[in-house]
Design a protein around this motif. Structure first.
Motif, PDB file in Angstrom:
ATOM      1  N   VAL A 107     -53.531  -1.234  11.058  1.00 45.98           N
ATOM      2  CA  VAL A 107     -54.727  -1.655  11.813  1.00 45.98           C
ATOM      3  C   VAL A 107     -54.442  -3.517  11.998  1.00 45.98           C
ATOM      4  O   VAL A 107     -55.438  -4.403  12.385  1.00 45.98           O
ATOM      5  CB  VAL A 107     -55.669  -1.868  11.125  1.00 45.98           C
ATOM      6  N   ASP A 108     -53.396  -4.045  11.545  1.00 43.12           N
ATOM      7  CA  ASP A 108     -52.719  -4.948  11.071  1.00 43.12           C
ATOM      8  C   ASP A 108     -51.247  -5.519  11.809  1.00 43.12           C
ATOM      9  O   ASP A 108     -50.017  -5.736  11.518  1.00 43.12           O
ATOM     10  CB  ASP A 108     -52.601  -5.284  10.457  1.00 43.12           C
ATOM     11  N   PRO A 109     -51.490  -4.549  12.898  1.00 47.11           N
ATOM     12  CA  PRO A 109     -49.729  -4.886  14.504  1.00 47.11           C
ATOM     13  C   PRO A 109     -49.066  -5.880  14.142  1.00 47.11           C
ATOM     14  O   PRO A 109     -47.900  -5.696  14.309  1.00 47.11           O
ATOM     15  CB  PRO A 109     -50.498  -4.733  15.290  1.00 47.11           C
ATOM     16  N   ALA A 110     -49.919  -7.315  14.137  1.00 46.83           N
ATOM     17  CA  ALA A 110     -49.165  -8.486  13.925  1.00 46.83           C
ATOM     18  C   ALA A 110     -48.118  -8.932  12.581  1.00 46.83           C
ATOM     19  O   ALA A 110     -47.249  -9.286  12.820  1.00 46.83           O
ATOM     20  CB  ALA A 110     -50.133 -10.203  13.786  1.00 46.83           C
ATOM     21  N   ARG A 111     -48.748  -8.679  11.642  1.00 50.05           N
ATOM     22  CA  ARG A 111     -48.203  -8.787  10.057  1.00 50.05           C
ATOM     23  C   ARG A 111     -47.140  -7.291  10.064  1.00 50.05           C
ATOM     24  O   ARG A 111     -46.273  -7.095   9.484  1.00 50.05           O
ATOM     25  CB  ARG A 111     -48.683  -9.156   9.642  1.00 50.05           C
ATOM     26  N   ASP A 112     -47.631  -6.322  10.292  1.00 45.23           N
ATOM     27  CA  ASP A 112     -46.964  -4.985   9.699  1.00 45.23           C
ATOM     28  C   ASP A 112     -46.247  -4.541  10.731  1.00 45.23           C
ATOM     29  O   ASP A 112     -46.175  -3.645  11.313  1.00 45.23           O
ATOM     30  CB  ASP A 112     -48.418  -3.537   8.948  1.00 45.23           C
ATOM     31  N   THR A 113     -44.468  -5.301  10.493  1.00 42.47           N
ATOM     32  CA  THR A 113     -43.481  -4.328  11.787  1.00 42.47           C
ATOM     33  C   THR A 113     -42.796  -2.808  10.934  1.00 42.47           C
ATOM     34  O   THR A 113     -43.309  -2.640  10.090  1.00 42.47           O
ATOM     35  CB  THR A 113     -42.031  -5.353  11.384  1.00 42.47           C
ATOM     36  N   PRO A 114     -42.521  -2.076  12.133  1.00 43.08           N
ATOM     37  CA  PRO A 114     -41.477  -0.703  11.077  1.00 43.08           C
ATOM     38  C   PRO A 114     -40.641  -1.399   9.579  1.00 43.08           C
ATOM     39  O   PRO A 114     -41.135  -0.526   9.113  1.00 43.08           O
ATOM     40  CB  PRO A 114     -40.908  -0.494  12.874  1.00 43.08           C
ATOM     41  N   ALA A 115     -40.542  -2.495   9.909  1.00 35.29           N
ATOM     42  CA  ALA A 115     -39.280  -2.236   8.943  1.00 35.29           C
ATOM     43  C   ALA A 115     -40.342  -2.700   7.859  1.00 35.29           C
ATOM     44  O   ALA A 115     -40.784  -2.255   6.229  1.00 35.29           O
ATOM     45  CB  ALA A 115     -38.478  -4.067   8.549  1.00 35.29           C
ATOM     46  N   VAL A 116     -41.450  -3.943   7.611  1.00 36.88           N
ATOM     47  CA  VAL A 116     -42.198  -3.753   6.443  1.00 36.88           C
ATOM     48  C   VAL A 116     -43.226  -2.230   6.168  1.00 36.88           C
ATOM     49  O   VAL A 116     -43.274  -2.445   5.177  1.00 36.88           O
ATOM     50  CB  VAL A 116     -43.824  -5.015   6.887  1.00 36.88           C
ATOM     51  N   LEU A 117     -43.644  -2.156   6.960  1.00 38.12           N
ATOM     52  CA  LEU A 117     -44.550  -0.741   7.039  1.00 38.12           C
ATOM     53  C   LEU A 117     -43.396   0.463   6.194  1.00 38.12           C
ATOM     54  O   LEU A 117     -43.835   1.007   5.245  1.00 38.12           O
ATOM     55  CB  LEU A 117     -44.678  -0.288   8.321  1.00 38.12           C
TER      56      LEU A 117
END
Length: 202
Positions: A107-117
């Motif tokens: 629910v925080d797509p601004a910070r949660d990029t695919p790599a971070v996820l």
């Protein structure tokens, strides 16, 4: 032997109790230990980007029992506790865990990029997959399952936090909504119901 009217009236309560007991034996209680949402929530449906950067839809997970959870990687408490909880459940399922996928929708797509996820969810369990998308797509998906989230005011020292609901939505192999788990539900309850869903072949 002919019974008197008085004797018949005396037997009626006993006959009624006996009939109720027999009826109870014929109807087994529901097997679920979690909350059943069958018929009350829509089928699993989305088009998002997974933690490898690939576009995916709900159809990519057909054949698996899926656990849908809304959260974010900067979550200070609820998300890591929930993922650790689910990891323990997967371990208790043993080989059957291969038939389950944990879908962690940010629910925080601004910070949660695919790599971070990817780094975040895989640190908890190999059956977990991070999913992201545009803010409008995520908001629509959250509303679809009557969940909620809101961004809190920025904190100068540690950025911002996102308040969000913490339910886990469980879908069968066909993508039908079946169960709802909350933080109050225990690992044995989740294991019990996931075992039933996996074994049923639904």
């Amino acid at each position: 032997m002919k019974l008197s009217r008085t004797a018949l009236f005396a037997l009626l309560p006993l006959l009624l109790i006996a009939s109720l007991l027999l009826a109870g034996c014929q109807h087994e209680p529901p097997p679920w230990q979690l909350t059943s949402i069958r018929g009350h929530m829509p089928d699993l449906s989305f088009k998002l980007t997974d933690d490898s950067g690939k576009s995916v839809t709900a159809a990519d997970y057909k054949g698996k029992v899926t656990l849908l959870y809304f959260g974010y990687t900067h979550c200070p408490d609820v998300c890591p506790l929930t993922l650790a909880h689910l990891h323990a459940v997967m371990q208790k399922l043993g080989k059957q865990a291969d038939d389950v996928r944990i879908l962690f929708v940010t629910v925080d797509p601004a910070r949660d990029t695919p790599a971070v996820l990817h780094d975040y969810v895989r640190a908890f369990d190999s059956h977990a997959i991070g999913l992201t998308g545009s803010p409008s797509t995520i908001e629509s998906l959250v509303k679809r399952y009557r969940a909620s989230f809101s961004r809190e005011p920025d904190k100068h020292d540690s950025g911002y936090e996102v308040s969000h609901s913490s339910a886990i939505y469980i879908f069968d192999r066909a993508g039908k909504a079946r169960l709802l788990a909350t933080p109050a539900d225990t690992q044995p309850q989740l294991v019990h119901d996931l075992h039933l869903l996996i074994s049923s072949g639904d």
